[in-house]
Enzyme design. Structure first.
Site, PDB file in Angstrom:
ATOM      1  N   SER A 114      -0.760  -2.541   3.374  1.00 35.68           N
ATOM      2  CA  SER A 114      -1.868  -3.097   4.159  1.00 35.68           C
ATOM      3  C   SER A 114      -1.441  -3.408   5.584  1.00 35.68           C
ATOM      4  CB  SER A 114      -2.375  -4.389   3.517  1.00 35.68           C
ATOM      5  OG  SER A 114      -2.940  -4.125   2.264  1.00 35.68           O
ATOM      6  N   HIS A 135      -3.145   4.632   4.157  1.00 37.45           N
ATOM      7  CA  HIS A 135      -3.809   3.376   3.806  1.00 37.45           C
ATOM      8  C   HIS A 135      -5.161   3.710   3.182  1.00 37.45           C
ATOM      9  CE1 HIS A 135      -5.850  -0.561   5.153  1.00 37.45           C
ATOM     10  NE2 HIS A 135      -5.312  -0.701   3.969  1.00 37.45           N
ATOM     11  N   GLU A 147      -6.857   5.782   6.276  1.00 37.50           N
ATOM     12  CA  GLU A 147      -6.168   5.577   7.555  1.00 37.50           C
ATOM     13  C   GLU A 147      -4.747   6.137   7.391  1.00 37.50           C
ATOM     14  OE1 GLU A 147      -5.778   1.399   8.390  1.00 37.50           O
ATOM     15  OE2 GLU A 147      -5.960   1.702  10.550  1.00 37.50           O
ATOM     16  N   ASN A 185      -6.554  -3.384   9.222  1.00 39.67           N
ATOM     17  CA  ASN A 185      -6.202  -4.733   8.754  1.00 39.67           C
ATOM     18  C   ASN A 185      -5.806  -5.695   9.860  1.00 39.67           C
ATOM     19  OD1 ASN A 185      -6.932  -4.455   6.145  1.00 39.67           O
ATOM     20  ND2 ASN A 185      -4.948  -3.709   5.462  1.00 39.67           N
TER      21      ASN A 185
HETATM   22  N1  LIG Z   1      -5.996  -4.286  -2.772  1.00 38.94           N
HETATM   23  C1  LIG Z   1      -6.437  -3.572  -1.756  1.00 38.94           C
HETATM   24  O1  LIG Z   1      -7.650  -3.559  -1.471  1.00 38.94           O
HETATM   25  C2  LIG Z   1      -5.492  -2.753  -0.922  1.00 38.94           C
HETATM   26  C3  LIG Z   1      -6.023  -1.793  -0.055  1.00 38.94           C
HETATM   27  C4  LIG Z   1      -5.147  -0.971   0.653  1.00 38.94           C
HETATM   28  C5  LIG Z   1      -3.781  -1.116   0.516  1.00 38.94           C
HETATM   29  N2  LIG Z   1      -3.291  -2.087  -0.308  1.00 38.94           N
HETATM   30  C6  LIG Z   1      -1.822  -2.184  -0.438  1.00 38.94           C
HETATM   31  O2  LIG Z   1      -1.461  -1.491  -1.625  1.00 38.94           O
HETATM   32  C7  LIG Z   1      -0.300  -2.114  -2.200  1.00 38.94           C
HETATM   33  C8  LIG Z   1      -0.626  -2.560  -3.614  1.00 38.94           C
HETATM   34  O3  LIG Z   1      -1.696  -3.481  -3.570  1.00 38.94           O
HETATM   35  P1  LIG Z   1      -2.528  -3.833  -4.886  1.00 38.94           P
HETATM   36  O4  LIG Z   1      -3.741  -4.534  -4.437  1.00 38.94           O
HETATM   37  O5  LIG Z   1      -2.630  -2.625  -5.748  1.00 38.94           O
HETATM   38  O6  LIG Z   1      -1.525  -4.913  -5.567  1.00 38.94           O
HETATM   39  P2  LIG Z   1      -1.482  -5.388  -7.090  1.00 38.94           P
HETATM   40  O7  LIG Z   1      -0.893  -6.757  -7.050  1.00 38.94           O
HETATM   41  O8  LIG Z   1      -2.803  -5.196  -7.751  1.00 38.94           O
HETATM   42  O9  LIG Z   1      -0.438  -4.371  -7.788  1.00 38.94           O
HETATM   43  C9  LIG Z   1       0.887  -4.242  -7.361  1.00 38.94           C
HETATM   44  C10 LIG Z   1       1.685  -3.600  -8.505  1.00 38.94           C
HETATM   45  O10 LIG Z   1       3.005  -3.278  -8.026  1.00 38.94           O
HETATM   46  C11 LIG Z   1       3.904  -3.478  -9.113  1.00 38.94           C
HETATM   47  N3  LIG Z   1       5.261  -3.556  -8.585  1.00 38.94           N
HETATM   48  C12 LIG Z   1       5.847  -4.570  -7.908  1.00 38.94           C
HETATM   49  N4  LIG Z   1       7.107  -4.216  -7.574  1.00 38.94           N
HETATM   50  C13 LIG Z   1       7.318  -2.972  -8.068  1.00 38.94           C
HETATM   51  C14 LIG Z   1       8.431  -2.068  -8.037  1.00 38.94           C
HETATM   52  N5  LIG Z   1       9.567  -2.374  -7.431  1.00 38.94           N
HETATM   53  N6  LIG Z   1       8.291  -0.870  -8.634  1.00 38.94           N
HETATM   54  C15 LIG Z   1       7.137  -0.523  -9.261  1.00 38.94           C
HETATM   55  N7  LIG Z   1       6.053  -1.336  -9.319  1.00 38.94           N
HETATM   56  C16 LIG Z   1       6.147  -2.536  -8.718  1.00 38.94           C
HETATM   57  C17 LIG Z   1       3.397  -4.762  -9.765  1.00 38.94           C
HETATM   58  O11 LIG Z   1       3.901  -4.898 -11.081  1.00 38.94           O
HETATM   59  C18 LIG Z   1       1.885  -4.543  -9.731  1.00 38.94           C
HETATM   60  O12 LIG Z   1       1.425  -3.903 -10.905  1.00 38.94           O
HETATM   61  C19 LIG Z   1       0.076  -3.284  -1.280  1.00 38.94           C
HETATM   62  O13 LIG Z   1       1.040  -2.865  -0.364  1.00 38.94           O
HETATM   63  C20 LIG Z   1      -1.248  -3.595  -0.605  1.00 38.94           C
HETATM   64  O14 LIG Z   1      -1.063  -4.234   0.630  1.00 38.94           O
HETATM   65  C21 LIG Z   1      -4.115  -2.896  -1.053  1.00 38.94           C
END
Ligand SMILES: NC(=O)c1ccc[n+]([C@@H]2O[C@H](COP(=O)([O-])OP(=O)(O)OC[C@H]3O[C@@H](n4cnc5c(N)ncnc54)[C@H](O)[C@@H]3O)[C@@H](O)[C@H]2O)c1
Length: 278
Positions: A114, A135, A147, A185
């Site tokens: 993000s 992204h 993005e 973001n």
């Molecule tokens: N939620 C959103 O709307 C959104 C949108 C765009 C980008 N993002 C980005 O995407 C990424 C994930 O966000 P999310 O919302 O899916 O988070 P989330 O908390 O729903 O899921 C994250 C997952 O990563 C896993 N994880 C942590 N460390 C790990 C590792 N070393 N190896 C493998 N798995 C691991 C966790 O167990 C968890 O299942 C972040 O960087 C976030 O900023 C999120």
């Protein structure tokens, strides 16, 4: 491109997996948490049933295309990687050097972060030219635009490869330069944070704040509904990254946001955020 590695089986890892598999790509989905992989297994099955029932055009996924594992070395034969792990620098910093060892040297690694700088992530690897940001927007299967972030060393070939893959899953990329929070973001997180301040300061309820954005500005969702959809933990971690990256107090996280995250109110995925989903 046939075999896609997806790391992180949370909100975004699920969506990226659905989109890839719905367009015929095999996916190797890796998470450290078995429970997260189980949730994905169940969601893929129930979404496919729902899509069939409604006849809607969401991803109908052939479960045999998705391999779920906790073993990172399963990424040794993938053609492209999308990394979607928790938005914490120390977690990503531990992962990228390992990925560099596991994946073939020609493989592009896309960070679906993000806010974290792509150039900083690329500096953890020996393939800075093959690292970029992708992204994705949430929910991934229905959002047509991504993005795409070019880090300092990202090559044209890497950007072309990523845009080609997006085309193959019926999405388009908008390419921007690297800066923490990118375009989306850097603006959205400030908006959400300020909206949380409005609730904390009792200027308005969450529903009133969102109503103003929907009714007055014509936004499909208000900032606090959006925050619940993204995940309040992910919002907080992203604002923390912006705060640290820019050393600018305008990105200080609202104390109410931090208290809600500490209390386990992570939005839709936990059943409770600014709204209740139970
Ligand atoms: N939620 C959103 O709307 C959104 C949108 C765009 C980008 N993002 C980005 O995407 C990424 C994930 O966000 P999310 O919302 O899916 O988070 P989330 O908390 O729903 O899921 C994250 C997952 O990563 C896993 N994880 C942590 N460390 C790990 C590792 N070393 N190896 C493998 N798995 C691991 C966790 O167990 C968890 O299942 C972040 O960087 C976030 O900023 C999120």
């Amino acid at each position: 491109m046939k075999r896609i590695g997806v790391i992180g089986a949370g909100v975004m890892g699920l969506g990226v997996t659905q989109s890839m598999a719905a367009h015929g790509h095999e996916v190797v989905l890796v998470d450290v948490d078995e429970a997260a992989l189980d949730r994905v297994r169940q969601r893929l099955a129930s979404d496919a049933r729902l899509a069939r029932l409604l006849g809607v055009e969401t991803a109908e996924v052939d479960p045999s295309l998705v391999h779920l594992t906790t073993d990172l070395s399963a990424l040794d034969d993938v053609d492209f990687v999308v990394e979607n792990i928790t938005e914490k620098w120390h977690l990503k910093a531990a992962l990228y050097p390992r990925l560099d060892d596991v994946c073939r040297p020609d493989v592009v690694i896309a960070a679906n972060t993000s806010a974290i700088s792509i150039t900083r992530l690329a500096g953890l690897t020996r393939r800075a030219d093959r690292i970029l940001g992708m992204h994705f927007m949430n929910p991934v299967p229905v959002k047509p635009t991504v993005e795409v972030i070019r880090g300092w060393h990202t090559s044209d070939d890497t950007v072309d490869t990523a845009l080609g893959l997006l085309g193959a899953i019926a999405k388009r990329g908008v390419v921007v330069a690297d800066a923490p929070g990118f375009v989306s973001n850097r603006v959205l997180m400030l908006t959400v944070n300020e909206a949380v301040y409005l609730v904390q300061d009792q200027v308005a309820t969450a529903a009133e704040v969102d109503e103003i954005f929907r009714s007055c500005f014509g936004h499909p969702m208000g900032p606090l509904e959006t925050a619940d959809l993204i995940g309040l933990d992910t919002i907080l971690y992203s604002i923390d990254v912006l705060h640290e990256s820019f050393s600018d107090s305008k990105y200080r996280p609202c104390p109410l946001l931090r208290r809600m995250v500490d209390a386990g109110l992570h939005g839709r995925k936990s059943g409770q955020g600014f709204y209740s989903y139970n």
